[in-house]
Scaffold this motif. Structure first.
Motif, PDB file in Angstrom:
ATOM      1  N   LYS A  32      17.488  11.105   7.987  1.00  0.00           N
ATOM      2  CA  LYS A  32      17.860   9.808   7.405  1.00  0.00           C
ATOM      3  C   LYS A  32      16.631   9.042   6.952  1.00  0.00           C
ATOM      4  O   LYS A  32      15.667   8.902   7.702  1.00  0.00           O
ATOM      5  N   GLU A  33      16.715   8.496   5.777  1.00  0.00           N
ATOM      6  CA  GLU A  33      15.580   7.765   5.216  1.00  0.00           C
ATOM      7  C   GLU A  33      15.203   6.553   6.076  1.00  0.00           C
ATOM      8  O   GLU A  33      14.033   6.181   6.153  1.00  0.00           O
ATOM      9  N   THR A  34      16.165   5.941   6.736  1.00  0.00           N
ATOM     10  CA  THR A  34      15.832   4.785   7.575  1.00  0.00           C
ATOM     11  C   THR A  34      15.030   5.211   8.804  1.00  0.00           C
ATOM     12  O   THR A  34      14.454   4.378   9.487  1.00  0.00           O
ATOM     13  N   TYR A  81      15.538   3.559  -3.964  1.00  0.00           N
ATOM     14  CA  TYR A  81      14.274   3.767  -4.682  1.00  0.00           C
ATOM     15  C   TYR A  81      13.903   5.240  -4.621  1.00  0.00           C
ATOM     16  O   TYR A  81      14.506   6.017  -3.884  1.00  0.00           O
ATOM     17  N   ASP A  82      12.893   5.605  -5.377  1.00  0.00           N
ATOM     18  CA  ASP A  82      12.265   6.910  -5.196  1.00  0.00           C
ATOM     19  C   ASP A  82      10.773   6.725  -5.381  1.00  0.00           C
ATOM     20  O   ASP A  82      10.269   5.609  -5.193  1.00  0.00           O
ATOM     21  N   ALA A  83      10.031   7.767  -5.750  1.00  0.00           N
ATOM     22  CA  ALA A  83       8.576   7.632  -5.797  1.00  0.00           C
ATOM     23  C   ALA A  83       8.067   7.000  -7.097  1.00  0.00           C
ATOM     24  O   ALA A  83       6.869   6.837  -7.276  1.00  0.00           O
ATOM     25  N   VAL A  99       7.758  18.314   1.122  1.00  0.00           N
ATOM     26  CA  VAL A  99       9.012  17.589   1.317  1.00  0.00           C
ATOM     27  C   VAL A  99      10.049  17.802   0.205  1.00  0.00           C
ATOM     28  O   VAL A  99      11.243  17.662   0.439  1.00  0.00           O
ATOM     29  N   ALA A 119      10.297   0.101   3.460  1.00  0.00           N
ATOM     30  CA  ALA A 119      11.142  -0.479   2.417  1.00  0.00           C
ATOM     31  C   ALA A 119      12.054  -1.552   3.012  1.00  0.00           C
ATOM     32  O   ALA A 119      12.313  -2.580   2.389  1.00  0.00           O
ATOM     33  N   LEU A 120      12.532  -1.322   4.240  1.00  0.00           N
ATOM     34  CA  LEU A 120      13.392  -2.315   4.877  1.00  0.00           C
ATOM     35  C   LEU A 120      12.608  -3.601   5.158  1.00  0.00           C
ATOM     36  O   LEU A 120      13.105  -4.707   4.927  1.00  0.00           O
ATOM     37  N   HIS A 155      20.039   0.333   1.397  1.00  0.00           N
ATOM     38  CA  HIS A 155      18.743  -0.100   0.864  1.00  0.00           C
ATOM     39  C   HIS A 155      17.726   1.051   0.880  1.00  0.00           C
ATOM     40  O   HIS A 155      16.889   1.168  -0.018  1.00  0.00           O
ATOM     41  N   ALA A 156      17.810   1.885   1.917  1.00  0.00           N
ATOM     42  CA  ALA A 156      16.843   2.978   2.052  1.00  0.00           C
ATOM     43  C   ALA A 156      17.048   4.082   1.011  1.00  0.00           C
ATOM     44  O   ALA A 156      16.247   5.008   0.929  1.00  0.00           O
ATOM     45  N   TYR A 157      18.118   4.004   0.240  1.00  0.00           N
ATOM     46  CA  TYR A 157      18.309   4.982  -0.841  1.00  0.00           C
ATOM     47  C   TYR A 157      18.342   4.305  -2.204  1.00  0.00           C
ATOM     48  O   TYR A 157      18.993   4.762  -3.131  1.00  0.00           O
ATOM     49  N   ARG A 186       8.695   5.661   5.165  1.00  0.00           N
ATOM     50  CA  ARG A 186       8.952   5.080   3.847  1.00  0.00           C
ATOM     51  C   ARG A 186      10.164   4.160   3.891  1.00  0.00           C
ATOM     52  O   ARG A 186      10.133   3.057   3.343  1.00  0.00           O
ATOM     53  N   GLY A 187      11.237   4.608   4.545  1.00  0.00           N
ATOM     54  CA  GLY A 187      12.444   3.798   4.623  1.00  0.00           C
ATOM     55  C   GLY A 187      12.228   2.532   5.430  1.00  0.00           C
ATOM     56  O   GLY A 187      12.681   1.441   5.056  1.00  0.00           O
ATOM     57  N   GLN A 237       7.983  12.243   5.165  1.00  0.00           N
ATOM     58  CA  GLN A 237       9.144  13.028   5.585  1.00  0.00           C
ATOM     59  C   GLN A 237       8.728  14.364   6.196  1.00  0.00           C
ATOM     60  O   GLN A 237       9.456  14.938   6.997  1.00  0.00           O
ATOM     61  N   MET A 245       3.092   3.807  -1.505  1.00  0.00           N
ATOM     62  CA  MET A 245       3.486   4.122  -2.888  1.00  0.00           C
ATOM     63  C   MET A 245       4.810   4.862  -2.933  1.00  0.00           C
ATOM     64  O   MET A 245       5.178   5.405  -3.974  1.00  0.00           O
ATOM     65  N   ARG A 246       5.521   4.917  -1.789  1.00  0.00           N
ATOM     66  CA  ARG A 246       6.863   5.529  -1.746  1.00  0.00           C
ATOM     67  C   ARG A 246       6.865   7.000  -2.141  1.00  0.00           C
ATOM     68  O   ARG A 246       7.833   7.478  -2.740  1.00  0.00           O
ATOM     69  N   CYS A 247       5.766   7.680  -1.832  1.00  0.00           N
ATOM     70  CA  CYS A 247       5.684   9.080  -2.228  1.00  0.00           C
ATOM     71  C   CYS A 247       6.587   9.966  -1.384  1.00  0.00           C
ATOM     72  O   CYS A 247       6.947  11.059  -1.780  1.00  0.00           O
ATOM     73  N   GLY A 248       6.920   9.485  -0.179  1.00  0.00           N
ATOM     74  CA  GLY A 248       7.837  10.247   0.669  1.00  0.00           C
ATOM     75  C   GLY A 248       7.192  11.368   1.458  1.00  0.00           C
ATOM     76  O   GLY A 248       7.866  12.129   2.156  1.00  0.00           O
ATOM     77  N   MET A 249       5.864  11.481   1.388  1.00  0.00           N
ATOM     78  CA  MET A 249       5.217  12.583   2.084  1.00  0.00           C
ATOM     79  C   MET A 249       5.362  12.470   3.609  1.00  0.00           C
ATOM     80  O   MET A 249       5.209  13.450   4.328  1.00  0.00           O
ATOM     81  N   PRO A 267      -3.217  -1.251  -4.553  1.00  0.00           N
ATOM     82  CA  PRO A 267      -1.855  -1.202  -4.008  1.00  0.00           C
ATOM     83  C   PRO A 267      -0.889  -0.340  -4.823  1.00  0.00           C
ATOM     84  O   PRO A 267      -0.127   0.425  -4.275  1.00  0.00           O
ATOM     85  N   THR A 293      11.455  12.355  -4.174  1.00  0.00           N
ATOM     86  CA  THR A 293      10.018  12.274  -4.481  1.00  0.00           C
ATOM     87  C   THR A 293       9.750  12.273  -5.980  1.00  0.00           C
ATOM     88  O   THR A 293       8.595  12.320  -6.387  1.00  0.00           O
ATOM     89  N   GLY A 337       0.814  -1.220   0.000  1.00  0.00           N
ATOM     90  CA  GLY A 337       0.000   0.000   0.000  1.00  0.00           C
ATOM     91  C   GLY A 337       0.843   1.263   0.000  1.00  0.00           C
ATOM     92  O   GLY A 337       0.370   2.335  -0.362  1.00  0.00           O
ATOM     93  N   PHE A 386      12.685  11.903  11.684  1.00  0.00           N
ATOM     94  CA  PHE A 386      13.297  12.312  10.418  1.00  0.00           C
ATOM     95  C   PHE A 386      13.673  13.788  10.469  1.00  0.00           C
ATOM     96  O   PHE A 386      14.702  14.194   9.945  1.00  0.00           O
TER      97      PHE A 386
END
Ligand SMILES: Cc1cc2nc3c(=O)[nH]c(=O)nc-3n(C[C@H](O)[C@H](O)[C@H](O)COP(=O)(O)OP(=O)(O)OC[C@H]3O[C@@H](n4cnc5c(N)ncnc54)[C@H](O)[C@@H]3O)c2cc1C
Ligand code: SF4
Ligand code: SF4
Ligand code: SF4
Lengths: 426, 461
Positions: free
Chosen positions: A39-41, B31-33, B138, A49-50, B27-29, A45-46, A28, A22-26, B335, B74, A20, A34
């Motif tokens: 740091k993304e971790t 990908y992107d959107a 962001v 992803a992990l 790993h956390a870097y 989102r990070g 952040q 979508m890695r939009c990063g919002m 999804p 993003t 679900g 953060f």
């Protein structure tokens, strides 16, 4: 220890929820951790992803993933703001349970959760003993805040300014209650929660005073245990299940229209996590559902049910309000506590970012005190800048954290639960 | 140099705490959107000073290490997916606003400043920075420039490129190149700052950026118009422009999106409507009144069945909330959400919408469409589940068809989301073989080892 392939299989169960994102990063924009580290971790989102990386066996370092997963306040801010509606808290709690199943519980946590929390009598006895002897180890810092610090170099306490254990816990003041409905025609169950019982009995007393004032009958069984959130957030679902069990067995003995608490964390735990995460004896499932539906924050109960209304400003003391994450993000309750502050005749002075996390996050504060302190320090700066005399909130954990932060900054103000302000005004 | 020695060098430049080599960090870097496969970098570094940024660029070039600069990650085209074994350079340690000059109306920023934070600082000083991509909470200014990001206000106020007055950037040798100035007019030398716009990290590493600021509009009026067909709505768009009115914002939503947004928030949108236009005019109060009246008349003449003008700030916010909800509401349905960016001349919007409906039917795909009608920039959004292999193949085919269609109408591959990895394969189709060859020749001279964000835009050779 199971092998990593097995671990991946377990994480696959989260797959439907993980996709679900979508890695939009919002996320952040809102995550307090953060904001500090960049740091993304450290952002949702990070972390997602992990977990996805573990599930798809792209990663070989579950320990590393676990460490990142734990750098999180479980404040729920990301979930409340996620455009894709990802159930982040659910994923994180389940992931922590899987990790704990894999790595096992640390010996310290095992001792605390399984030895103490699961055994409320022992927990109570030990904290009572602690209350008697704490003077030997601690010294007073600030009388207004009631904070102390360690007299000697103590590893867990560090340089924290904390509220000491109450000399008389709440359960010694009021062991149990079963009073009939008064003028309101309503009867509520009162779930105390361990921090009020052991550190802030005066808040629990304030709640009883207010309920009495409004003619509300109270059912408060003895033998209440912790709500289980500390165990659950450490992935210890066994302890969680047995704590839920102890509580439900006590509460189903009585009849009540609502179940109220003064602790934001307890409220959201009972309301959202008990029905969702409890995997114990199914004969309790029905009662858990009923209790969850009836559970309310005390301010919410006063405003939504008893129709308590804000007063015209009478030049009362100035108060600023901090929104606990567990009320704001998971239940959307922000208006009612403010209404109660005004009903108490106080002058509400909004601080900047009232709705951002105070940085406590339960055991996060213990494992990552420096981060916790930095987040809390900003909160304290905003509180001080509001120029209010009192910092009020609706969660005892926030009260502890804010007290520590204000005390360390030498702020000249007190920390109160909103219900104390209201009780004082009656 | 050995791997250890190189890591040591990075640590010497940026500080050990700013160099990440662990598996989880890398790993956390990866990908992107964009909905693309992730690729792990070998190392991630987060410089805190512009000198360190330059030194890192040189170090990468000296060692032939592929370098991908990352703002907020993003972008929707794979622009920050690293090259295998490459280095990711984060700019969020370089996030200082160095100057906001009220007299001369410009600002100087580091590349990692977050767009919305910058806009808010500018607004505090009574000025206005218009570019407002949906990700502005962001996204970074460096990322905005590298993608030439646009936003809701593109129609009247333009996009990021219209605000770049100048820039300092590091070339591959770690030498600082300067272009543009703090003056409104400047024709000193090649417009290298302009060359950097939309370069997606393939030509240089941005350092300081000089951005133009403008005075804010004194008044604004928003309205929502309901149409019985997409045709009526798009003819309204054309007619508004033909009447010499340039609204600040002119957005469109199709029926599928309207219904989805309504399900999501329940704000009372007309679910039977074939199309909605969301319009805002701004400027001097008298002009706003005038223009709003004309827009209202045009909407009615073109068959709008309902027209709601926001009376106050709350109502105005409700109009824009509906637009802001479009993406999240669609994203909630399935999804995987592929947000496309096909852009056509304004007059072709009805034909493009029709084509999208055909493609959806033919391939049995769910596509919701919304977008910046005023500038012909549509966001057909394909809703799917990437794990469903058969459907995913149809999605990829659908994307090809969407671009074929847009290009055949004189449109473009990307209105604002960039080319990155996702669309490099269509480049020759929109431009020409010669164009691609020219770009590659230029790149090969400026970046002989090909270390700057390899494979993006012009593809792998
Ligand atoms: C929910 C959502 C809504 C969006 N809405 C819009 C929209 O309305 N309009 C729009 O135009 N886009 C939109 N986007 C796309 C994206 O946000 C923009 O492209 C944005 O400009 C990317 O900024 P960033 O800081 O995330 O850059 P990144 O994604 O980190 O990087 C983008 C590119 O810029 C390069 N880059 C970054 N910094 C530098 C630098 N200092 N030097 C050289 N190269 C650099 C990177 O290498 C990469 O190629 C949206 C994205 C999302 C997820
Ligand atoms: S905001 Fe939600 S969907 Fe977007 S990256 Fe964060 S968790 Fe994923
Ligand atoms: S729960 Fe809070 S701390 Fe954890 S990732 Fe979400 S916003 Fe950050
Ligand atoms: S949420 Fe906190 S205060 Fe409430 S019972 Fe649980 S541990 Fe105790």
């Amino acid at each position: 220890m199971a092998d990593i392939h097995k671990l991946a299989q377990m994480f696959k169960e989260l797959d439907d929820q993980l996709v679900g994102c979508m890695r939009c990063g919002m996320c952040q924009a809102v995550c307090p951790i953060f904001k500090l580290s960049g740091k993304e971790t450290d952002v949702t989102r990070g972390k997602l992803a992990l977990l996805d990386g573990l599930a798809s066996e792209m990663l070989t370092d579950p320990e590393g993933v676990n460490e990142k997963l734990n750098r999180c306040l479980l404040c729920g801010t990301c979930q409340a703001n996620c455009p894709s509606g990802v159930s982040v808290m659910d994923i994180f709690l389940k992931a922590r349970a899987i990790m704990t199943g894999y790595f096992g519980l640390s010996p310290a946590k095992k001792a605390i959760f399984r030895g103490l929390l699961k055994n409320p009598k022992l927990f109570n006895a030990l904290t009572e003993m602690g209350a008697k002897f704490q003077g030997v180890f601690t010294k007073k810092v600030d009388d207004m805040l009631g904070s102390s610090c360690a007299r000697f170099n103590a590893p867990v306490i560090g340089d924290r300014h904390f509220n000491t254990l109450a000399s008389k816990p709440f359960r010694k003041i009021v062991p149990e209650l079963d009073t009939p409905a008064g003028s309101s025609g309503l009867r509520v169950a009162f779930y105390v929660g361990c921090v009020f019982d052991k550190i802030y009995p005066q808040v629990a007393e304030a709640i009883l005073k207010v309920l009495k004032h409004h003619g509300v009958g109270v059912f408060m069984p003895a033998g209440q245990a912790c709500c289980g959130i500390p165990a659950l957030s450490s992935g210890d679902t066994d302890t969680f299940d047995s704590l839920v069990g102890i509580n439900v067995d006590q509460f189903r003995k009585g009849e009540f229209d609502y179940l109220v608490t003064g602790c934001a964390s307890c409220t959201s735990t009972i309301k959202e996590l008990w029905p969702h995460m409890y995997k114990g004896d199914t004969s309790r499932t029905y009662d858990i559902g009923v209790m969850a539906r009836k559970t309310m924050d005390i301010s919410q109960f006063l405003v939504d049910i008893l129709k308590v209304e804000p007063k015209e400003l009478t030049g009362g003391q100035s108060v600023t309000y901090h929104d606990p994450c567990h009320l704001k993000n998971s239940m959307g309750i922000t208006a009612q506590p403010r209404a109660i502050i005004k009903a108490a005749g106080c002058d509400l002075k909004e601080m900047t970012d009232a709705g951002t996390c105070c940085g406590c996050g339960g055991s996060f504060n213990i494992a990552h005190y420096e981060l916790s302190k930095e987040i809390g320090g900003r909160k304290a700066d905003n509180i001080i800048a509001s120029k209010a005399k009192v910092a009020a909130t609706s969660c005892p954990a926030c009260m502890l954290q804010i007290t520590d932060m204000l005390s360390q900054k030498g702020a000249d103000m007190s920390v109160k639960h909103v219900i104390e302000l209201y009780a004082d005004s009656l | 140099m050995t791997k250890e020695a190189i890591i040591k060098e990075f640590e010497n430049i940026a500080g050990a705490e700013n160099v990440m080599t662990g598996e989880t960090d890398r790993h956390a870097y990866s990908y992107d959107a964009a909905v693309l496969d992730s690729v792990m970098p070998a190392l991630v570094v987060r410089p805190q000073t512009s000198e360190a940024l330059g030194a890192i660029t040189k170090l990468c070039n000296d060692n032939g290490l592929p370098l991908t600069v990352r703002g907020a990650g993003t972008n929707l085209s794979g622009g920050t997916i690293p090259h295998p074994g490459g280095v990711v350079v984060l700019t969020n340690g370089l996030n200082r606003i160095l100057e906001i000059n009220e007299e001369d109306m410009y600002a100087v920023v580091e590349p990692g400043v977050v767009t919305a934070q910058f806009a808010a600082e500018v607004a505090k000083r009574g000025l206005f920075y218009p570019p407002d991509p949906g990700s502005q909470a962001v996204s970074t200014l460096g990322g905005n420039v590298a993608e030439n990001a646009g936003g809701l206000r593109g129609l009247k106020y333009g996009v990021t490129k219209d605000y770049v007055m100048g820039m300092d950037f590091w070339d591959v040798n770690g030498e600082l190149v300067k272009s543009g100035s703090r003056t409104v007019k400047c024709v000193t030398g090649y417009n290298l700052a302009g060359l950097m716009v939309a370069s997606e990290g393939t030509l240089g590493v941005f350092d300081k950026i000089i951005l133009k600021l403008v005075p804010p509009a004194q008044a604004a009026k928003s309205m929502m118009a309901v149409f019985p067909s997409m045709k009526a709505a798009s003819e309204t768009v054309a007619s508004i422009i033909a009447n010499k009115i340039v609204p600040a914002t002119l957005e469109m939503m199709d029926n599928f999106t309207i219904r989805t947004v309504e399900n999501f928030r329940g704000a009372g949108l007309p679910v039977d409507a074939a199309a909605l236009l969301l319009i805002e005019v701004d400027g001097h109060p008298a002009q706003v009144e005038d223009e709003a009246a004309v827009v209202e008349r045009i909407c009615k003449e073109n068959g709008a069945t309902e027209l709601k003008v926001a009376k106050d700030a709350a109502e105005r916010d409700a109009v824009w909330q509906a637009r802001r909800d479009a993406l999240p509401a669609l994203a909630n349905l399935k999804p995987t959400c592929v947000l496309e960016d096909a852009t056509v001349p304004r007059s072709k919007i009805p034909a493009m919408i029709e084509a999208l409906e055909e493609i959806a039917k033919k391939l049995d795909l769910t596509i919701g469409t919304f977008g910046h009608a005023g500038d012909g920039n549509l966001h057909p959004t394909i809703l799917t589940d990437k794990r469903d292999k058969a459907e995913w193949e149809r999605v990829e085919k659908g994307i090809d068809m969407i671009f074929d269609k847009a290009l055949s109408m004189g449109g473009t591959l990307s209105g604002e989301h960039g080319i990155g990895l996702a669309k490099s394969k269509y480049m020759a189709q929109e431009t020409s073989k010669a164009t691609l060859a020219y770009a590659r020749r230029m790149k090969s001279v400026l970046d002989p080892k090909g270390i700057l964000n390899p494979d993006k835009i012009i593809g792998a050779e």
